[in-house]
Design a protein around this motif. Sequence first.
Motif, mmCIF file in Angstrom:
data_model
loop_
_atom_site.group_PDB
_atom_site.id
_atom_site.type_symbol
_atom_site.label_atom_id
_atom_site.label_comp_id
_atom_site.label_asym_id
_atom_site.label_seq_id
_atom_site.Cartn_x
_atom_site.Cartn_y
_atom_site.Cartn_z
ATOM 1 N N SER A 19 5.724 29.474 15.515
ATOM 2 C CA SER A 19 4.569 29.598 14.624
ATOM 3 C C SER A 19 4.626 30.866 13.773
ATOM 4 N N GLU A 20 5.497 31.795 14.146
ATOM 5 C CA GLU A 20 5.756 32.940 13.273
ATOM 6 C C GLU A 20 7.248 33.273 13.285
ATOM 7 N N PRO A 21 7.731 33.924 12.199
ATOM 8 C CA PRO A 21 9.160 34.248 12.156
ATOM 9 C C PRO A 21 9.536 35.142 13.332
ATOM 10 N N THR A 22 10.676 34.833 13.961
ATOM 11 C CA THR A 22 11.146 35.632 15.086
ATOM 12 C C THR A 22 12.522 36.207 14.731
ATOM 13 N N GLY A 72 13.036 29.948 2.872
ATOM 14 C CA GLY A 72 12.251 31.167 2.685
ATOM 15 C C GLY A 72 11.637 31.219 1.308
ATOM 16 N N TRP A 73 11.541 32.432 0.796
ATOM 17 C CA TRP A 73 10.900 32.697 -0.491
ATOM 18 C C TRP A 73 11.882 33.359 -1.445
ATOM 19 N N HIS A 117 20.736 37.241 -13.692
ATOM 20 C CA HIS A 117 19.429 37.826 -13.383
ATOM 21 C C HIS A 117 19.404 38.174 -11.898
ATOM 22 N N GLU A 118 18.526 39.130 -11.548
ATOM 23 C CA GLU A 118 18.436 39.483 -10.132
ATOM 24 C C GLU A 118 17.683 38.386 -9.379
ATOM 25 N N LEU A 119 18.278 37.959 -8.272
ATOM 26 C CA LEU A 119 17.616 37.012 -7.371
ATOM 27 C C LEU A 119 17.260 37.774 -6.100
ATOM 28 N N ARG A 120 15.986 37.717 -5.738
ATOM 29 C CA ARG A 120 15.525 38.376 -4.503
ATOM 30 C C ARG A 120 15.080 37.293 -3.530
ATOM 31 N N ILE A 121 15.543 37.377 -2.289
ATOM 32 C CA ILE A 121 15.133 36.365 -1.315
ATOM 33 C C ILE A 121 14.674 36.990 -0.003
ATOM 34 N N VAL A 122 13.732 36.297 0.634
ATOM 35 C CA VAL A 122 13.343 36.602 2.000
ATOM 36 C C VAL A 122 13.626 35.334 2.801
ATOM 37 N N VAL A 123 14.563 35.433 3.718
ATOM 38 C CA VAL A 123 14.893 34.288 4.572
ATOM 39 C C VAL A 123 13.959 34.343 5.774
ATOM 40 N N VAL A 124 13.204 33.271 6.016
ATOM 41 C CA VAL A 124 12.222 33.306 7.103
ATOM 42 C C VAL A 124 12.607 32.465 8.310
ATOM 43 N N GLY A 125 13.610 31.602 8.144
ATOM 44 C CA GLY A 125 14.002 30.798 9.301
ATOM 45 C C GLY A 125 15.169 29.882 9.032
ATOM 46 N N TYR A 126 15.597 29.269 10.127
ATOM 47 C CA TYR A 126 16.774 28.397 10.154
ATOM 48 C C TYR A 126 16.299 26.938 10.129
ATOM 49 N N ILE A 127 17.002 26.105 9.378
ATOM 50 C CA ILE A 127 16.662 24.672 9.371
ATOM 51 C C ILE A 127 17.649 23.850 10.204
ATOM 52 N N ARG A 128 18.947 23.987 9.916
ATOM 53 C CA ARG A 128 19.938 23.147 10.620
ATOM 54 C C ARG A 128 21.339 23.714 10.390
ATOM 55 N N ASP A 129 22.289 23.182 11.125
ATOM 56 C CA ASP A 129 23.690 23.550 10.908
ATOM 57 C C ASP A 129 24.201 22.854 9.654
ATOM 58 N N GLU A 130 25.254 23.445 9.093
ATOM 59 C CA GLU A 130 25.979 22.794 8.009
ATOM 60 C C GLU A 130 26.672 21.563 8.583
ATOM 61 N N LYS A 131 26.721 20.496 7.806
ATOM 62 C CA LYS A 131 27.393 19.292 8.299
ATOM 63 C C LYS A 131 28.468 18.863 7.321
ATOM 64 N N ASN A 132 29.394 18.079 7.817
ATOM 65 C CA ASN A 132 30.315 17.416 6.909
ATOM 66 C C ASN A 132 29.735 16.024 6.661
ATOM 67 N N TYR A 133 30.009 15.473 5.504
ATOM 68 C CA TYR A 133 29.411 14.180 5.167
ATOM 69 C C TYR A 133 30.493 13.229 4.690
ATOM 70 N N TYR A 159 4.206 32.714 7.863
ATOM 71 C CA TYR A 159 5.304 32.512 6.906
ATOM 72 C C TYR A 159 4.798 32.713 5.486
ATOM 73 N N LEU A 160 3.593 32.217 5.248
ATOM 74 C CA LEU A 160 2.948 32.365 3.941
ATOM 75 C C LEU A 160 2.757 33.851 3.613
ATOM 76 N N ALA A 161 2.489 34.648 4.642
ATOM 77 C CA ALA A 161 2.238 36.083 4.433
ATOM 78 C C ALA A 161 3.436 36.762 3.772
ATOM 79 N N LEU A 162 4.647 36.298 4.081
ATOM 80 C CA LEU A 162 5.850 36.947 3.538
ATOM 81 C C LEU A 162 6.038 36.669 2.056
ATOM 82 N N LYS A 163 5.300 35.687 1.537
ATOM 83 C CA LYS A 163 5.373 35.388 0.103
ATOM 84 C C LYS A 163 4.956 36.607 -0.714
#
Length: 182
Positions: A19-22, A72-73, A117-133, A159-163
């Motif tokens: 329920s919150e980023p760990t 993330g954002w 251009h500068e890209l700024r990111i905040v990664v907040v969590g993991y979704i899944r492993d990379e897969k082959n298709y 998670y919204l707070a990190l926006k």
Amino acid sequence: MSPAIPLSASGRPLIVGDSEPTAPYPVFANGLVMTGFQRGSKQLGIPTANMPQEAADHIAHAVQSGSGIYYGWASVGNDATVYPMVMSVGWNPFFKNEKRTAEVHIIHQFDEDFYDHELRIVVVGYIRDEKNYTSLDALIDDIKTDIQVAEHSLKRPAYLALKSDAFLAPPPPATTNANGTN
Ligand code: ADP
Ligand code: RBF
Ligand code: MG
């Protein structure tokens, strides 16, 4: 009992993680958008802004598994608008890359490209492993589900707070001295 987690049409959970980023999240990174492999991601409707190599390596070391799909954002250039994003970190087994990449798809329709251009990111969590298709369609379907996962998962308050994290704010405009000569 907590309410059931909604599922995608393909049966994947649309809300991932706690329920919150760990730890190690949130992970912060920035860099100038590079040209990627020009494989037509844009034509497929999923353009990905490629991070410079140093940023890609930094992200890969900071996140939990070195490769995988994360969310993330993001914000771009002098614009303070913060958008949701999904990111692929790794070697893209489907395309057999030799260098690690970190590619960010911003969940927003832009009118123009923003290479350099500068890209700024905040990664907040993991979704899944990379897969082959076995097909490009299967890859695209999974990316579309990743987008839904990010949208649902980012609605949780912690998670919204990190926006609004200060890291995502654009750099202040250059100042001029009192007589405007610099
Ligand atoms: P490349 O192989 O050069 O990365 P892509 O087809 O992946 O080419 O397109 C990526 C470029 O598209 C980005 O660098 C950026 O300038 C632009 N772009 C436009 N809209 C988006 C978006 N929503 N998310 C990411 N990049 C976008
Ligand atoms: N490439 C893969 O080979 N396997 C993946 O599981 C994979 N997942 C992705 C998930 C997201 C959210 C994004 C943005 C990209 C992903 N890619 C993956 C990378 C994809 O191959 C790359 O963006 C191509 O350039 C798309 O044409
Ligand atoms: Mg790209």
